[in-house]
Design a protein around this motif. Structure first.
Motif, PDB file in Angstrom:
ATOM      1  N   ALA A   1      -6.098  -1.061  -8.784  1.00 53.42           N
ATOM      2  CA  ALA A   1      -4.821  -0.333  -9.084  1.00 53.42           C
ATOM      3  C   ALA A   1      -3.458  -1.181  -8.911  1.00 53.42           C
ATOM      4  CB  ALA A   1      -4.387   0.707  -7.952  1.00 53.42           C
ATOM      5  N   LEU A   2      -2.771  -1.172  -9.967  1.00 52.41           N
ATOM      6  CA  LEU A   2      -1.562  -2.121 -10.189  1.00 52.41           C
ATOM      7  C   LEU A   2      -0.413  -1.304 -10.301  1.00 52.41           C
ATOM      8  CD1 LEU A   2      -2.673  -4.545 -13.202  1.00 52.41           C
ATOM      9  CD2 LEU A   2      -3.146  -5.006 -10.695  1.00 52.41           C
ATOM     10  N   LEU A   3       0.828  -2.119  -9.604  1.00 52.81           N
ATOM     11  CA  LEU A   3       1.976  -1.308  -9.706  1.00 52.81           C
ATOM     12  C   LEU A   3       2.331  -1.189 -11.158  1.00 52.81           C
ATOM     13  CD1 LEU A   3       3.645  -3.313  -7.012  1.00 52.81           C
ATOM     14  CD2 LEU A   3       2.867  -0.682  -6.703  1.00 52.81           C
TER      15      LEU A   3
ATOM     16  N   MET B   1       0.823  -1.021  -0.100  1.00 54.08           N
ATOM     17  CA  MET B   1      -0.152   0.062  -0.051  1.00 54.08           C
ATOM     18  C   MET B   1       0.712   1.195  -0.054  1.00 54.08           C
ATOM     19  SD  MET B   1      -3.306  -1.092  -0.505  1.00 54.08           S
ATOM     20  CE  MET B   1      -3.590   0.497  -0.526  1.00 54.08           C
ATOM     21  N   LEU B   2       2.207   1.173   0.496  1.00 53.34           N
ATOM     22  CA  LEU B   2       2.757   2.496   0.788  1.00 53.34           C
ATOM     23  C   LEU B   2       3.172   2.796  -0.557  1.00 53.34           C
ATOM     24  CD1 LEU B   2       4.141   4.566   2.310  1.00 53.34           C
ATOM     25  CD2 LEU B   2       5.962   3.030   2.790  1.00 53.34           C
ATOM     26  N   THR B   3       3.993   1.681  -1.524  1.00 51.12           N
ATOM     27  CA  THR B   3       4.302   1.901  -2.658  1.00 51.12           C
ATOM     28  C   THR B   3       3.148   2.188  -3.578  1.00 51.12           C
ATOM     29  OG1 THR B   3       6.009   0.199  -2.323  1.00 51.12           O
ATOM     30  CG2 THR B   3       5.456   0.446  -4.478  1.00 51.12           C
ATOM     31  N   LEU B   4       2.059   1.540  -3.733  1.00 52.37           N
ATOM     32  CA  LEU B   4       0.865   1.714  -4.403  1.00 52.37           C
ATOM     33  C   LEU B   4       0.411   3.214  -4.198  1.00 52.37           C
ATOM     34  CD1 LEU B   4      -0.598   0.328  -6.627  1.00 52.37           C
ATOM     35  CD2 LEU B   4      -2.070  -0.359  -4.749  1.00 52.37           C
ATOM     36  N   LEU B   5       0.117   3.627  -3.133  1.00 52.88           N
ATOM     37  CA  LEU B   5      -0.393   4.905  -2.880  1.00 52.88           C
ATOM     38  C   LEU B   5       0.585   6.148  -3.162  1.00 52.88           C
ATOM     39  CD1 LEU B   5      -1.961   4.131   0.680  1.00 52.88           C
ATOM     40  CD2 LEU B   5      -3.042   4.564  -1.539  1.00 52.88           C
ATOM     41  N   ASN B   6       1.899   5.814  -3.428  1.00 55.93           N
ATOM     42  CA  ASN B   6       2.588   6.814  -3.900  1.00 55.93           C
ATOM     43  C   ASN B   6       3.255   6.833  -5.276  1.00 55.93           C
ATOM     44  OD1 ASN B   6       3.278   8.397  -1.301  1.00 55.93           O
ATOM     45  ND2 ASN B   6       3.172   6.540  -0.429  1.00 55.93           N
ATOM     46  N   GLU B   7       2.530   5.952  -6.024  1.00 55.73           N
ATOM     47  CA  GLU B   7       2.778   5.816  -7.556  1.00 55.73           C
ATOM     48  C   GLU B   7       2.202   7.217  -8.046  1.00 55.73           C
ATOM     49  OE1 GLU B   7       4.640   4.157  -9.505  1.00 55.73           O
ATOM     50  OE2 GLU B   7       5.210   2.697  -7.915  1.00 55.73           O
ATOM     51  N   PRO B   8       3.028   7.629  -9.044  1.00 51.69           N
ATOM     52  CA  PRO B   8       2.676   9.083  -9.784  1.00 51.69           C
ATOM     53  C   PRO B   8       1.270   8.710 -10.176  1.00 51.69           C
ATOM     54  CG  PRO B   8       4.841   8.823 -10.047  1.00 51.69           C
ATOM     55  CD  PRO B   8       4.476   7.508  -9.211  1.00 51.69           C
ATOM     56  N   SER B   9       1.101   7.561 -11.090  1.00 50.42           N
ATOM     57  CA  SER B   9      -0.227   7.223 -11.729  1.00 50.42           C
ATOM     58  C   SER B   9      -1.450   7.267 -10.651  1.00 50.42           C
ATOM     59  CB  SER B   9      -0.165   6.212 -12.421  1.00 50.42           C
ATOM     60  OG  SER B   9       0.116   4.957 -11.822  1.00 50.42           O
TER      61      SER B   9
END
Length: 187
Positions: free
Chosen positions: A108-110, A34-42
Motif C-alpha cells: 500500500a502506498l500513500l 501507519m496512521l496516515t496509511l491506514l486512514n487513506e480512503p483507498s
C-alpha cells in the motif's frame, strides 16, 4: 525449520529507488506512516478499516502486527522509504494470515506515490527476499475483486488467479492468487 526473527529497523531489501526495512513500534515516523496509511480512503475501500485513529493506536498496531510477525515468522510488512528523499511512502511485505496455507504479499502506498511504478518495485523486492532469504517457493495474494489496479499489478508480477474465497476476519469475498517463486516447483 523455525523462522529466524527479523529485528525491528533491519534493512530487508534495497532497489534502485527504495529501501524496505522492518518497522519499529518505538519509531514516531513508522507510527505516523501507519496512521496516515491506514486512514487513506483507498486503503479503507480496498483493504479494510483497521480502526486506528491515534499515534498510540498505530504503535499498538505495529507491535501486535508487524513486530509480532517479525518475531514469530521472520517476515511481515515493511516500511518503504524513498532513497532520494528519505520519505516514508507506504508499506509492502508478507503476512501469515489465518485461513491461508502460506504467506501472502501485501502493499500500500500513500496516494502521492501511486502511478510511478513504486508498488511494483517494492513488491518485486519483497518477492526476491521471500525467495532468497526466506527460501519460499510459493507466495499467495488476496485482493478485493473491485481493486483492478492491484489485480493488474499482481498479474504483472506473475500471480495467477486461483479462486474466490472467504477468510476468517475478512468481511468480504476476495480473489486468491498465487505465484511460484522457483520455476518448476509447486510447493
Amino acid at each position: 525449520m523455525k523462522a529466524v526473527p527479523l529485528m525491528p529497523g533491519a534493512l530487508v531489501a534495497e532497489t534502485p529507488r527504495l529501501r524496505l526495512r522492518a518497522m519499529a513500534d518505538d519509531s514516531a515516523d513508522d507510527a505516523a506512516l501507519m496512521l496516515t496509511l491506514l486512514n487513506e480512503p483507498s486503503f479503507i475501500q480496498h483493504i479494510a478499516d483497521r480502526g486506528v485513529r491515534t499515534l498510540g493506536q498505530a504503535s499498538d498496531y505495529l507491535r501486535l502486527g508487524a513486530l509480532r510477525s517479525y518475531a514469530e515468522h521472520g517476515l511481515g510488512m515493511y516500511a518503504i522509504e524513498r532513497k532520494d528523499t528519505g520519505e516514508l511512502i507506504g508499506n509492502a511485505g508478507l503476512v501469515r494470515r489465518e485461513g491461508l496455507d502460506g504467506p501472502d504479499i501485501g502493499y500500500a502506498l500513500l496516494p502521492a506515490h501511486v502511478g510511478q511504478g513504486l508498488a511494483e518495485e517494492a513488491a518485486r523486492a519483497v518477492m526476491a527476499d521471500a525467495r532468497e532469504r526466506l527460501h519460499l517457493h510459493r507466495l499467495l495474494a488476496i485482493v478485493n475483486p473491485d481493486n483492478t489496479a492491484s489485480i493488474r499489478l499482481l498479474q504483472k508480477l506473475g500471480f495467477v488467479f486461483e479462486r474466490m474465497t472467504t477468510l476468517p476476519h475478512v468481511d468480504r469475498e476476495v480473489g486468491l492468487y498465487h505465484v511460484h517463486l522457483v520455476p518448476g516447483t509447486s510447493a
